[in-house]
Design a protein around this motif. Sequence first.
Motif, PDB file in Angstrom:
ATOM      1  N   VAL A   1      38.125  33.177  54.965  1.00 15.74           N
ATOM      2  CA  VAL A   1      39.021  33.922  54.078  1.00 15.74           C
ATOM      3  C   VAL A   1      40.483  33.623  54.437  1.00 15.74           C
ATOM      4  N   VAL A   2      40.798  33.646  55.715  1.00 14.42           N
ATOM      5  CA  VAL A   2      42.176  33.387  56.143  1.00 14.42           C
ATOM      6  C   VAL A   2      42.642  32.013  55.668  1.00 14.42           C
TER       7      VAL A   2
ATOM      8  N   LYS B   1      41.558  30.150  53.282  1.00 17.86           N
ATOM      9  CA  LYS B   1      41.681  30.035  51.827  1.00 17.86           C
ATOM     10  C   LYS B   1      42.825  30.892  51.276  1.00 17.86           C
ATOM     11  N   VAL B   2      43.078  32.020  51.898  1.00 15.58           N
ATOM     12  CA  VAL B   2      44.213  32.837  51.456  1.00 15.58           C
ATOM     13  C   VAL B   2      45.517  32.079  51.680  1.00 15.58           C
ATOM     14  N   VAL B   3      45.642  31.459  52.844  1.00 11.06           N
ATOM     15  CA  VAL B   3      46.860  30.700  53.138  1.00 11.06           C
ATOM     16  C   VAL B   3      47.014  29.569  52.129  1.00 11.06           C
TER      17      VAL B   3
ATOM     18  N   GLY C   1      45.750  29.375  49.079  1.00 10.25           N
ATOM     19  CA  GLY C   1      46.058  29.896  47.747  1.00 10.25           C
ATOM     20  C   GLY C   1      47.475  30.431  47.657  1.00 10.25           C
ATOM     21  N   PHE C   2      47.924  31.062  48.720  1.00  7.83           N
ATOM     22  CA  PHE C   2      49.278  31.612  48.735  1.00  7.83           C
ATOM     23  C   PHE C   2      50.299  30.473  48.689  1.00  7.83           C
ATOM     24  N   ALA C   3      50.032  29.424  49.464  1.00 12.27           N
ATOM     25  CA  ALA C   3      50.944  28.277  49.487  1.00 12.27           C
ATOM     26  C   ALA C   3      51.014  27.632  48.102  1.00 12.27           C
TER      27      ALA C   3
END
Lengths: 330, 330
Positions: free
Chosen positions: A234-235, A237-239, A241-243
């Motif tokens: 999750v971490v 992929k969140v990074v 997606g956020f980027a």
Amino acid sequence: MRIAVDVLGGDHAPRAILEGVAAALRDGGFRAEELLLVGPEEASRAVLREAGVDEVPPILHTDEFVGSDEKPVVALRQKPRASIALCVGAVRGGEADGLVSFGNTGATVAASTMGLGLLEGLRRPAIAVSMEGAAGRFVLLDAGANPTPKPLHLAQYAVMGAAHARDLLAHARPRVGLLNIGGEANKGGQALKEAYGMIEAAAEGYEFVGNVEGNEIFAGRADVFVCDGFVGNVVLKVVEGFAEYLVATAAEDGSEVSGALRRLLGAADFSEVGAAVLLGVRGVVLIGHGRSQANAVPPALRTVRAHLEAGVNRHIVRDLALGAEAGEGA
Amino acid sequence: MRIAVDVLGGDHAPRAILEGVAAALRDGGFRAEELLLVGPEEASRAVLREAGVDEVPPILHTDEFVGSDEKPVVALRQKPRASIALCVGAVRGGEADGLVSFGNTGATVAASTMGLGLLEGLRRPAIAVSMEGAAGRFVLLDAGANPTPKPLHLAQYAVMGAAHARDLLAHARPRVGLLNIGGEANKGGQALKEAYGMIEAAAEGYEFVGNVEGNEIFAGRADVFVCDGFVGNVVLKVVEGFAEYLVATAAEDGSEVSGALRRLLGAADFSEVGAAVLLGVRGVVLIGHGRSQANAVPPALRTVRAHLEAGVNRHIVRDLALGAEAGEGA
């Protein structure tokens, strides 16, 4: 040293993979005999010639592959000649020392774990991802091989991540942190509490800095961040997606994208720096991002070579044994 | 309508909180009688006067507070007149309808849950955080109230998050996603699988889009993201830390910070837009970031007022009852 390349793995395979291979050969970083291409022979040869490659690497022919949406274990059973299966077979058989695949991650993990077996003393492999933060490059593991690890698995991730950080990221004595939701030793569920004690006791070749929180990852509080495969996935992929969101909105509002963001995303290609290594199997397995373009291939090959040359696996086996002794003595 | 303000909570309390209160009063957004300040009476009055406030809100005097590093439950027992305890007491007693605190998050959650009790039909509260992504503002919950929720808790988070998104983020029929490490319904541990079925069955006032992955959060795949408090806390803090790292490196390499990043961080103040609401208690509890400066106070007060005016809690109770019926019928 030879690296097997899964020509049929990835959203833009085979063309992007082959163009990436061509770039690795052309720029002099790799010689033809250092690679083993696994994919369609004639088509691969044609693309490489077209891309200006004179000496084509050996090719292990296959047309089969595991698609990105297929169930890994089922697909591997149905397709014994899937490109990833043949890559793993080449490593097992000694024709290659490591492999690179941009295909179905689950299939790469399953085929490698079953086909290569684990390093001596190790219970579970882990996906290690390196990124850059305020204190230089760091490694986060597990990024998804095992969503529900036991305490011992987490403790062994610490040993593997530390070896990776020493040998590849130039951290002489890596600081290891356990990703948690508070700094106190008694934070988190039972598995984390037990892992805390084991990582502290085994500290062999690393410095344990205790629990670290999410905001401390990019702040550089440690060089190795240990977590379960659910949280790590999750971490990561969140990074990612956020980027991507930031890049898209920067384009909209006409502002520049910062150097750090550019480096993280590569040429709009997360995997260029976010390349993941499956640590713990007998061999070196690089898992590239499915969306990768050709520019992700040379760095992936260089990472595998660096792992092999540094002998990371040998160091992991040594440190696991030393850590186990330390743990028993504690 | 009246909102209690914890004047002694936060790294820059009491001054930053009071200056923020002054700004809320000065710019006309709030009248003095709509606030109830909880903190040191004379000092508060002095700061507000100095900040140009003519009519000072009522003040409930105390000098006690729970420090950011104190153990919440222990500290609350030892300090019955801690500012957060008095804020909660004011809501329980009807002197206020909601509260804002930038203090120890654990203490705010514990004091509010114990002091106010839960909404009818609800089993566990959750911390809901709103941020902005490609499809507008979204809410993620739980961001840390309960690290190991049961499936029913997760299903109830979906109902609460949807009510929040409808009433405050203008999503008429919010899309709810369950944060997971794969799209298939059978992904993740047992709790997630069971929660999947319950969220699907209960869908009352929202559309369930199934499992979503980390990279889909900022991509706008849903308006409400449901996860356990461990994962949610890590995600929130990773995003915060990553954003701060990007801002720091952008400053170094002289590049501009994108509008999206600026909006996310506010004036170097994550909480301005990342304000968290404790959903599920009888009352409206806003949990601000400990590092907040004065500029975080007016938006926090506006969020509490919006919650109260929209009647989010009423809608949660209604939807929980309807969802429970739908679940039983399924």
